[in-house]
Design a protein around this motif. Structure first.
Motif, PDB file in Angstrom:
ATOM      1  N   ILE A 192       8.296  -0.465   9.768  1.00 52.84           N
ATOM      2  CA  ILE A 192       7.008   0.241   9.759  1.00 52.84           C
ATOM      3  C   ILE A 192       6.887   1.170   8.546  1.00 52.84           C
ATOM      4  O   ILE A 192       5.891   1.102   7.827  1.00 52.84           O
ATOM      5  CB  ILE A 192       6.765   0.995  11.086  1.00 52.84           C
ATOM      6  CG1 ILE A 192       6.821   0.042  12.276  1.00 52.84           C
ATOM      7  CG2 ILE A 192       5.444   1.746  11.039  1.00 52.84           C
ATOM      8  CD1 ILE A 192       5.807  -1.069  12.268  1.00 52.84           C
ATOM      9  N   PRO A 193       7.866   2.025   8.245  1.00 50.10           N
ATOM     10  CA  PRO A 193       7.737   2.849   7.033  1.00 50.10           C
ATOM     11  C   PRO A 193       7.644   1.989   5.766  1.00 50.10           C
ATOM     12  O   PRO A 193       6.895   2.312   4.844  1.00 50.10           O
ATOM     13  CB  PRO A 193       9.003   3.700   7.033  1.00 50.10           C
ATOM     14  CG  PRO A 193       9.400   3.763   8.473  1.00 50.10           C
ATOM     15  CD  PRO A 193       9.037   2.416   9.037  1.00 50.10           C
ATOM     16  N   GLU A 194       8.389   0.896   5.728  1.00 54.51           N
ATOM     17  CA  GLU A 194       8.316  -0.019   4.585  1.00 54.51           C
ATOM     18  C   GLU A 194       6.921  -0.633   4.472  1.00 54.51           C
ATOM     19  O   GLU A 194       6.381  -0.773   3.374  1.00 54.51           O
ATOM     20  CB  GLU A 194       9.361  -1.114   4.746  1.00 54.51           C
ATOM     21  CG  GLU A 194       9.386  -2.098   3.596  1.00 54.51           C
ATOM     22  CD  GLU A 194      10.404  -3.207   3.841  1.00 54.51           C
ATOM     23  OE1 GLU A 194      10.130  -4.317   3.362  1.00 54.51           O
ATOM     24  OE2 GLU A 194      11.433  -2.969   4.472  1.00 54.51           O
ATOM     25  N   LEU A 195       6.331  -0.967   5.606  1.00 50.80           N
ATOM     26  CA  LEU A 195       4.973  -1.525   5.624  1.00 50.80           C
ATOM     27  C   LEU A 195       3.984  -0.529   5.010  1.00 50.80           C
ATOM     28  O   LEU A 195       3.144  -0.905   4.200  1.00 50.80           O
ATOM     29  CB  LEU A 195       4.575  -1.864   7.057  1.00 50.80           C
ATOM     30  CG  LEU A 195       3.194  -2.468   7.248  1.00 50.80           C
ATOM     31  CD1 LEU A 195       3.234  -3.527   8.344  1.00 50.80           C
ATOM     32  CD2 LEU A 195       2.184  -1.410   7.629  1.00 50.80           C
ATOM     33  N   VAL A 196       4.091   0.739   5.380  1.00 55.28           N
ATOM     34  CA  VAL A 196       3.190   1.768   4.844  1.00 55.28           C
ATOM     35  C   VAL A 196       3.377   1.894   3.336  1.00 55.28           C
ATOM     36  O   VAL A 196       2.398   1.956   2.584  1.00 55.28           O
ATOM     37  CB  VAL A 196       3.413   3.119   5.561  1.00 55.28           C
ATOM     38  CG1 VAL A 196       2.604   4.230   4.896  1.00 55.28           C
ATOM     39  CG2 VAL A 196       3.040   3.012   7.036  1.00 55.28           C
ATOM     40  N   THR A 197       4.612   1.909   2.875  1.00 57.11           N
ATOM     41  CA  THR A 197       4.891   1.987   1.438  1.00 57.11           C
ATOM     42  C   THR A 197       4.302   0.785   0.710  1.00 57.11           C
ATOM     43  O   THR A 197       3.671   0.925  -0.343  1.00 57.11           O
ATOM     44  CB  THR A 197       6.417   2.057   1.198  1.00 57.11           C
ATOM     45  OG1 THR A 197       6.914   3.223   1.846  1.00 57.11           O
ATOM     46  CG2 THR A 197       6.734   2.107  -0.278  1.00 57.11           C
ATOM     47  N   TYR A 198       4.487  -0.392   1.268  1.00 56.41           N
ATOM     48  CA  TYR A 198       3.973  -1.616   0.660  1.00 56.41           C
ATOM     49  C   TYR A 198       2.448  -1.603   0.631  1.00 56.41           C
ATOM     50  O   TYR A 198       1.826  -1.968  -0.367  1.00 56.41           O
ATOM     51  CB  TYR A 198       4.495  -2.817   1.444  1.00 56.41           C
ATOM     52  CG  TYR A 198       4.361  -4.129   0.704  1.00 56.41           C
ATOM     53  CD1 TYR A 198       5.182  -4.422  -0.369  1.00 56.41           C
ATOM     54  CD2 TYR A 198       3.399  -5.062   1.080  1.00 56.41           C
ATOM     55  CE1 TYR A 198       5.067  -5.619  -1.057  1.00 56.41           C
ATOM     56  CE2 TYR A 198       3.279  -6.256   0.399  1.00 56.41           C
ATOM     57  CZ  TYR A 198       4.105  -6.521  -0.658  1.00 56.41           C
ATOM     58  OH  TYR A 198       3.985  -7.702  -1.345  1.00 56.41           O
ATOM     59  N   LEU A 199       1.849  -1.147   1.710  1.00 56.87           N
ATOM     60  CA  LEU A 199       0.385  -1.066   1.797  1.00 56.87           C
ATOM     61  C   LEU A 199      -0.170  -0.147   0.710  1.00 56.87           C
ATOM     62  O   LEU A 199      -1.188  -0.449   0.092  1.00 56.87           O
ATOM     63  CB  LEU A 199      -0.016  -0.591   3.188  1.00 56.87           C
ATOM     64  CG  LEU A 199      -1.477  -0.633   3.556  1.00 56.87           C
ATOM     65  CD1 LEU A 199      -2.045  -2.044   3.413  1.00 56.87           C
ATOM     66  CD2 LEU A 199      -1.674  -0.136   4.979  1.00 56.87           C
ATOM     67  N   LYS A 200       0.501   0.947   0.454  1.00 57.40           N
ATOM     68  CA  LYS A 200       0.064   1.880  -0.601  1.00 57.40           C
ATOM     69  C   LYS A 200       0.037   1.181  -1.958  1.00 57.40           C
ATOM     70  O   LYS A 200      -0.854   1.414  -2.771  1.00 57.40           O
ATOM     71  CB  LYS A 200       0.983   3.094  -0.675  1.00 57.40           C
ATOM     72  CG  LYS A 200       0.766   4.089   0.414  1.00 57.40           C
ATOM     73  CD  LYS A 200       1.722   5.256   0.223  1.00 57.40           C
ATOM     74  CE  LYS A 200       1.513   6.301   1.286  1.00 57.40           C
ATOM     75  NZ  LYS A 200       2.410   7.457   1.091  1.00 57.40           N
ATOM     76  N   ARG A 201       1.029   0.328  -2.211  1.00 59.48           N
ATOM     77  CA  ARG A 201       1.056  -0.401  -3.491  1.00 59.48           C
ATOM     78  C   ARG A 201      -0.070  -1.435  -3.585  1.00 59.48           C
ATOM     79  O   ARG A 201      -0.539  -1.735  -4.673  1.00 59.48           O
ATOM     80  CB  ARG A 201       2.406  -1.094  -3.660  1.00 59.48           C
ATOM     81  CG  ARG A 201       3.528  -0.162  -3.938  1.00 59.48           C
ATOM     82  CD  ARG A 201       4.783  -0.832  -4.418  1.00 59.48           C
ATOM     83  NE  ARG A 201       4.962  -2.189  -3.957  1.00 59.48           N
ATOM     84  CZ  ARG A 201       6.065  -2.689  -3.423  1.00 59.48           C
ATOM     85  NH1 ARG A 201       7.098  -1.912  -3.270  1.00 59.48           N
ATOM     86  NH2 ARG A 201       6.136  -3.936  -3.067  1.00 59.48           N
ATOM     87  N   LEU A 202      -0.466  -1.998  -2.453  1.00 61.06           N
ATOM     88  CA  LEU A 202      -1.476  -3.055  -2.466  1.00 61.06           C
ATOM     89  C   LEU A 202      -2.912  -2.550  -2.622  1.00 61.06           C
ATOM     90  O   LEU A 202      -3.743  -3.245  -3.173  1.00 61.06           O
ATOM     91  CB  LEU A 202      -1.390  -3.877  -1.174  1.00 61.06           C
ATOM     92  CG  LEU A 202      -0.163  -4.765  -1.032  1.00 61.06           C
ATOM     93  CD1 LEU A 202      -0.143  -5.388   0.368  1.00 61.06           C
ATOM     94  CD2 LEU A 202      -0.138  -5.846  -2.083  1.00 61.06           C
ATOM     95  N   VAL A 203      -3.184  -1.354  -2.104  1.00 54.44           N
ATOM     96  CA  VAL A 203      -4.584  -0.874  -2.131  1.00 54.44           C
ATOM     97  C   VAL A 203      -4.839   0.233  -3.087  1.00 54.44           C
ATOM     98  O   VAL A 203      -4.204   0.725  -3.810  1.00 54.44           O
ATOM     99  CB  VAL A 203      -5.089  -0.436  -0.741  1.00 54.44           C
ATOM    100  CG1 VAL A 203      -5.209  -1.630   0.154  1.00 54.44           C
ATOM    101  CG2 VAL A 203      -4.222   0.617  -0.110  1.00 54.44           C
TER     102      VAL A 203
END
Length: 104
Positions: free
Chosen positions: A93-104
């Protein structure tokens, strides 16, 4: 949801496929996180296909979240074909949030 808020996002949620579609038609979302297993008939993968069929969501980042250790090959193939990213609960979940920040 709280981790997304702390990450600077304004998350929306839907408890059914019909509600998710209704919200996606009403709002413009910057990214979508889908769970593979939904409480009703269908899955997040069905919803992924719907999103990719909409012109406004063809290039929107789509993240698939699952608690399963592995998915059937046909589901993995659909996820890849639709350009979505896989994440596994709960440790990512924390990795998902970090990845999402890079995508948007």
């Amino acid at each position: 949801m709280e981790l997304l808020r702390r990450g600077g996002f304004e998350p929306q949620s839907a408890t059914t496929i019909a509600l998710a579609i209704s919200e996606a038609e009403r709002l413009r979302v910057d990214a979508v996180i889908l769970d593979v297993n939904l409480a009703e008939v269908g899955s997040g993968i069905d919803l992924l296909a719907w999103f990719r069929g909409q012109p406004q969501y063809q290039s929107t980042p789509m993240l698939i979240l699952t608690g399963l250790r592995s998915l059937p090959e046909d589901e993995e193939s659909l996820i890849r074909r639709h350009g979505a990213y896989m994440f596994y609960k709960p440790e990512s979940i924390p990795e998902l949030v970090t990845y999402l920040k890079r995508l948007v």
